[in-house]
Design an enzyme around this catalytic site. Structure first.
Site, short mmCIF file in Angstrom:
data_model
loop_
_atom_site.label_atom_id
_atom_site.label_comp_id
_atom_site.label_asym_id
_atom_site.label_seq_id
_atom_site.Cartn_x
_atom_site.Cartn_y
_atom_site.Cartn_z
N ARG A 10 -29.06 3.53 -75.39
CA ARG A 10 -30.16 2.57 -75.54
C ARG A 10 -30.93 2.78 -76.85
O ARG A 10 -32.05 2.31 -77.01
CB ARG A 10 -31.13 2.71 -74.36
CG ARG A 10 -30.50 2.64 -72.98
CD ARG A 10 -31.32 1.77 -72.05
NE ARG A 10 -31.06 1.94 -70.64
CZ ARG A 10 -30.04 1.41 -69.96
NH1 ARG A 10 -29.13 0.69 -70.60
NH2 ARG A 10 -29.93 1.60 -68.66
N CYS A 49 -29.56 -3.47 -71.37
CA CYS A 49 -30.84 -4.15 -71.10
C CYS A 49 -30.88 -5.58 -71.64
O CYS A 49 -31.86 -6.30 -71.45
CB CYS A 49 -31.99 -3.34 -71.70
SG CYS A 49 -31.98 -1.61 -71.19
N LYS A 100 -41.75 2.90 -75.44
CA LYS A 100 -40.75 3.46 -74.53
C LYS A 100 -39.67 4.13 -75.36
O LYS A 100 -38.98 3.48 -76.16
CB LYS A 100 -40.15 2.33 -73.68
CG LYS A 100 -39.04 2.81 -72.76
CD LYS A 100 -38.56 1.71 -71.82
CE LYS A 100 -37.43 2.20 -70.94
NZ LYS A 100 -37.00 1.18 -69.98
N LYS A 108 -44.12 5.64 -72.21
CA LYS A 108 -43.13 6.20 -71.30
C LYS A 108 -42.09 7.00 -72.08
O LYS A 108 -41.61 6.48 -73.09
CB LYS A 108 -42.47 5.04 -70.55
CG LYS A 108 -41.32 5.42 -69.66
CD LYS A 108 -40.67 4.18 -69.13
CE LYS A 108 -39.39 4.58 -68.41
NZ LYS A 108 -38.62 3.46 -68.01
C1 PBG Z 1 -35.17 -0.18 -66.97
C2 PBG Z 1 -36.00 1.02 -66.66
C3 PBG Z 1 -35.67 2.40 -66.78
C4 PBG Z 1 -36.76 3.11 -66.26
C5 PBG Z 1 -37.71 2.17 -65.86
N1 PBG Z 1 -37.22 0.88 -66.13
C6 PBG Z 1 -34.43 3.06 -67.24
C7 PBG Z 1 -33.99 2.97 -68.62
O1 PBG Z 1 -34.66 2.47 -69.52
O2 PBG Z 1 -32.86 3.40 -68.83
C8 PBG Z 1 -36.86 4.60 -66.13
C9 PBG Z 1 -37.75 5.09 -65.05
C10 PBG Z 1 -37.58 6.52 -64.67
O3 PBG Z 1 -36.81 7.31 -65.28
O4 PBG Z 1 -38.27 6.91 -63.71
N2 PBG Z 1 -34.82 -0.37 -68.28
#
Ligand code: PBG
Length: 329
Positions: A218, A131, A196, A250
């Site tokens: 991550r 990221c 998140k 999230k």
């Molecule tokens: C980008 C991102 C992710 C998701 C949304 N934006 C993946 C991640 O962080 O690896 C996940 C969305 C989903 O699982 O529906 N960083």
């Protein structure tokens, strides 16, 4: 210069007001989409039956049909060809990428009648799938902010209503707000993926967006799943103070308690992301359409009860189809 807090951003259009402040469930839904290059492409995503990667022409038709069923807000993810990925995430801010062209086209068609949100992260555009920028195996923080700002500016210029910072670098909301101000994009909002978690529920998405990290994970930037409410509230309040217009939690279902805590701790609308793995669980476990529809209703109700104003969900379309005029209630 202090940080600009602009409460008018969430009021700027009727569609934004309905998304942020309406009591109606349908108005609070956001449907995610995956945009690819080419024409006539409509390929189902593994693990997510009913959700497709689409080229712009097909995407436009899907959005039209969703719009007619009452979906007014969309979130777009650009899928980038692997040959075009590099260490600097160049494609993420390329104004002629499929994502940028899709935003411009949708805005040209619908204007203020639709709310377009775009994902701002580097993971879909970096060759290593991380990221942020990477040096000696570490994900750099401050160096990545500059690139994220360029991505956000390019999305704002294409016409996005909200740029959605999903990278989890420290200080990115402030950096993006300042960058938007500097180019005169004073009514472009920021939805911050504030709380998140480094979750195991993102698997199908990473397959869809081809954004899995080539090495490592991550966990050095996304939140520890064991971390408590203090960490969640810290992240949410930091982003609020840095100028986020919407605060997101999230994933959704495993963190309903966190949604409640965050919702009680901030003054901005709170969004919840009902992520890909949560969608797959419902799809795989429901025995028929009726059972599935009841599960979706129950899940959305739980998000509302927990304090979510906005629900980002792959189920938005099916919910709208059932609740549109002539559809099954
Ligand atoms: C980008 C991102 C992710 C998701 C949304 N934006 C993946 C991640 O962080 O690896 C996940 C969305 C989903 O699982 O529906 N960083």
């Amino acid at each position: 210069m202090g940080i600009e807090i602009r409460p008018r951003i969430n009021r700027w259009t009727l569609a934004r007001r309905e998304l942020n402040f309406s009591q109606s469930l349908i108005n609070s839904l956001v449907q995610p989409h995956f945009v690819v290059d080419g024409t006539g492409i409509d390929s189902e995503i593994k693990g997510m039956p009913g959700i497709h990667r689409q080229s712009i022409d097909v995407l436009i038709e899907t959005i039209k049909s969703d719009f007619n069923n009452g979906i007014r807000s969309i979130m777009l993810f650009g899928v980038i060809d692997s040959q075009l990925k590099d260490d600097a995430a160049t494609q993420a801010s390329n104004p002629s990428s499929p994502l940028h062209r899709a935003v411009a086209q949708i805005k040209q068609m619908y204007g203020d009648r639709i709310v377009v949100m775009t994902d701002v992260c580097l993971c879909t555009a970096t060759a290593h799938g991380h990221c942020g920028l990477v040096e000696d195996g570490e994900i750099l923080n401050d160096e990545s902010l500059q690139v994220l700002c360029e991505v956000a500016i390019s999305h704002a210029k294409a016409g996005a209503d909200y740029v959605c910072a999903s990278d989890m670098m420290d200080g990115r909301v402030e950096a993006i707000r300042k960058a938007l101000e500097a180019v005169g994009k004073t009514n472009t909002g920021i939805m911050a993926y504030s709380v998140k978690y480094a979750s195991s529920f993102y698997g199908p998405f990473r397959n869809a967006a081809s954004s899995s990290p080539e090495f490592g994970d991550r966990k050095t930037h996304q939140m520890d799943i064991k971390s408590g409410y203090k960490e969640a509230i810290l992240e949410a309040q930091l982003d609020q103070n840095e100028g986020a217009d919407i605060i997101m939690v999230k994933p959704g279902l495993p963190y309903l308690d966190v949604v409640r805590k965050v919702s009680d701790s901030v003054n901005r609308p709170v969004a919840v992301y009902n992520v890909s793995g949560e969608y797959s669980m419902v799809v795989k476990s429901s025995v028929n359409d009726e059972a599935r529809s009841a599960m979706v209703n129950e899940i959305f109700t739980s998000f509302r009860r927990a304090g979510a104003d906005i629900i980002v969900s792959y189920h938005a379309r099916e919910f709208a189809e059932r609740n549109s005029e002539g559809g099954i209630k």
